[in-house]
Motif scaffolding. Structure first.
Motif, PDB file in Angstrom:
ATOM      1  N   TYR A  41       4.004  -8.984  -6.189  1.00 30.66           N
ATOM      2  CA  TYR A  41       3.414  -7.641  -6.308  1.00 30.66           C
ATOM      3  C   TYR A  41       2.031  -7.723  -6.962  1.00 30.66           C
ATOM      4  O   TYR A  41       1.072  -7.082  -6.503  1.00 30.66           O
ATOM      5  CB  TYR A  41       4.333  -6.747  -7.136  1.00 30.66           C
ATOM      6  N   LYS A  45      -1.512  -6.811  -5.311  1.00 29.80           N
ATOM      7  CA  LYS A  45      -2.238  -5.760  -6.017  1.00 29.80           C
ATOM      8  C   LYS A  45      -3.669  -6.184  -6.331  1.00 29.80           C
ATOM      9  O   LYS A  45      -4.589  -5.352  -6.343  1.00 29.80           O
ATOM     10  CB  LYS A  45      -1.493  -5.423  -7.313  1.00 29.80           C
ATOM     11  N   LYS A  48      -5.466  -5.401  -3.346  1.00 36.48           N
ATOM     12  CA  LYS A  48      -5.327  -3.981  -2.996  1.00 36.48           C
ATOM     13  C   LYS A  48      -5.355  -3.140  -4.274  1.00 36.48           C
ATOM     14  O   LYS A  48      -4.497  -2.273  -4.481  1.00 36.48           O
ATOM     15  CB  LYS A  48      -4.000  -3.761  -2.255  1.00 36.48           C
ATOM     16  N   PHE A  49      -6.333  -3.420  -5.133  1.00 38.59           N
ATOM     17  CA  PHE A  49      -6.355  -2.765  -6.444  1.00 38.59           C
ATOM     18  C   PHE A  49      -6.585  -1.266  -6.352  1.00 38.59           C
ATOM     19  O   PHE A  49      -6.262  -0.524  -7.287  1.00 38.59           O
ATOM     20  CB  PHE A  49      -7.415  -3.410  -7.343  1.00 38.59           C
ATOM     21  N   LYS A  50      -7.155  -0.787  -5.243  1.00 43.27           N
ATOM     22  CA  LYS A  50      -7.383   0.650  -5.091  1.00 43.27           C
ATOM     23  C   LYS A  50      -6.130   1.399  -4.659  1.00 43.27           C
ATOM     24  O   LYS A  50      -6.063   2.622  -4.778  1.00 43.27           O
ATOM     25  CB  LYS A  50      -8.506   0.906  -4.080  1.00 43.27           C
ATOM     26  N   VAL A  51      -5.150   0.660  -4.155  1.00 47.38           N
ATOM     27  CA  VAL A  51      -3.914   1.291  -3.678  1.00 47.38           C
ATOM     28  C   VAL A  51      -2.998   1.570  -4.861  1.00 47.38           C
ATOM     29  O   VAL A  51      -2.680   0.675  -5.647  1.00 47.38           O
ATOM     30  CB  VAL A  51      -3.191   0.392  -2.654  1.00 47.38           C
ATOM     31  N   LYS A  52      -2.567   2.817  -5.005  1.00 45.26           N
ATOM     32  CA  LYS A  52      -1.699   3.210  -6.111  1.00 45.26           C
ATOM     33  C   LYS A  52      -0.225   3.296  -5.697  1.00 45.26           C
ATOM     34  O   LYS A  52       0.660   3.222  -6.549  1.00 45.26           O
ATOM     35  CB  LYS A  52      -2.144   4.575  -6.664  1.00 45.26           C
ATOM     36  N   ASP A  53       0.019   3.454  -4.419  1.00 45.17           N
ATOM     37  CA  ASP A  53       1.391   3.603  -3.924  1.00 45.17           C
ATOM     38  C   ASP A  53       2.088   2.237  -3.897  1.00 45.17           C
ATOM     39  O   ASP A  53       1.639   1.308  -3.226  1.00 45.17           O
ATOM     40  CB  ASP A  53       1.373   4.220  -2.524  1.00 45.17           C
ATOM     41  N   LYS A  54       3.195   2.111  -4.636  1.00 48.01           N
ATOM     42  CA  LYS A  54       3.926   0.842  -4.688  1.00 48.01           C
ATOM     43  C   LYS A  54       4.525   0.473  -3.335  1.00 48.01           C
ATOM     44  O   LYS A  54       4.600  -0.714  -2.985  1.00 48.01           O
ATOM     45  CB  LYS A  54       5.034   0.929  -5.742  1.00 48.01           C
ATOM     46  N   LYS A  56       3.309   1.006  -0.370  1.00 48.14           N
ATOM     47  CA  LYS A  56       2.284   0.424   0.502  1.00 48.14           C
ATOM     48  C   LYS A  56       2.032  -1.037   0.152  1.00 48.14           C
ATOM     49  O   LYS A  56       1.795  -1.867   1.039  1.00 48.14           O
ATOM     50  CB  LYS A  56       0.986   1.228   0.386  1.00 48.14           C
TER      51      LYS A  56
END
Length: 261
Positions: A41, A45, A48-54, A56
């Motif tokens: 994870y 992450k 994909k540091f801009k993605v907040k949805d776990k 996704k």
């Protein structure tokens, strides 16, 4: 057989020190199993540091392969602690490297899945606006190329000489060409269907005596579901050699009914 005998000899001559090593090895495997999900994870992450949805992040193509990699890495380190004979450990090392190749292949294959977020972003960057049929086709082509490359890497890893393999294929090329005639014909017909677009997934078509809704178009075949809910698999060459009636492209439908008084 020699490999099994060496393993049996190792367990027959088991000492207290070896038993402690086995306990440590099992503990390492359990620890890596526990931390595999958080580490996978964290790595995804980072990219994909801009993605907040776990969800996704966990649906990313490399999440599950990374998770499996750390489990396999824990098993490999656990075997290293056991201080096995060099012959046994060399086989384990080769198996570990093969597993890593397969996991990397699976990760890249997931990225080129037609429903993946990464593939959607790639289509946006290259301004590709094809329909679902074209997108699925190119997705399958990309995944097939990835698996072919992985296959050559695995053959090399297993110690086979690709030069000798190529020579053998050259000697039997005539036999292979004759056997693959129908496959090549259907493959080229599939490309023709994708480029000409006589029908798409979801269209209702009629080919000869067969009618049904197109469910999938692959390299070699097209799947059609008829009115009896049966799936008919037709080679693409059969479709291109026959007249195709696409009922879904009609602007209006003529309907005739007899009313009896």
């Amino acid at each position: 057989m020699k490999f099994l005998n060496e393993i049996l000899d190792f367990f027959k001559n088991l000492t207290i020190e070896n038993a402690v090593d086995i306990g440590i090895g099992l503990a390492i495997i359990v620890i890596f199993k526990i931390i595999s999900s958080p580490i996978a994870y964290m790595i995804v992450k980072m990219f994909k540091f801009k993605v907040k949805d776990k969800n996704k992040i966990k649906n990313n193509g490399f999440y599950k392969p990374l998770k499996s990699f750390f489990v396999i890495l824990g098993i490999y380190i656990g075997f290293m602690v056991l201080k096995l004979p060099s012959d046994i450990f060399s086989i384990i090392t080769k198996a570990f490297r093969i597993c890593v190749i397969l996991l990397v292949t699976r990760g890249f294959s997931n990225l080129f899945d037609s429903n993946s977020e990464s593939f959607a972003k790639l289509r946006e960057k290259i301004n590709f606006n094809g329909n679902d049929t074209t997108i699925n086709f190119f997705s399958k082509v990309a995944k097939a190329l990835i698996y072919i490359i992985a296959g050559f890497i695995l053959i090399t890893e297993l110690g086979y000489n690709l030069g000798g393999l190529a020579t053998g294929l050259g000697i039997s090329s005539v036999v292979i060409a004759l056997a693959a005639q129908d496959i090549a014909k259907s493959f080229l017909a599939g490309i023709s269907i994708i480029s000409d677009r006589p029908f798409e997934i979801g269209d209702y078509i009629t080919v000869g005596d067969l009618s049904g809704t197109v469910e999938d178009i692959t390299f070699r075949t097209t799947r059609i579901r008829n009115a009896d809910n049966q799936v008919i698999v037709l080679p693409n060459s059969v479709l291109t050699d026959n007249n195709i009636i696409n009922s879904s492209k009609r602007d209006c439908r003529r309907f005739r009914i007899v009313l009896t008084l």
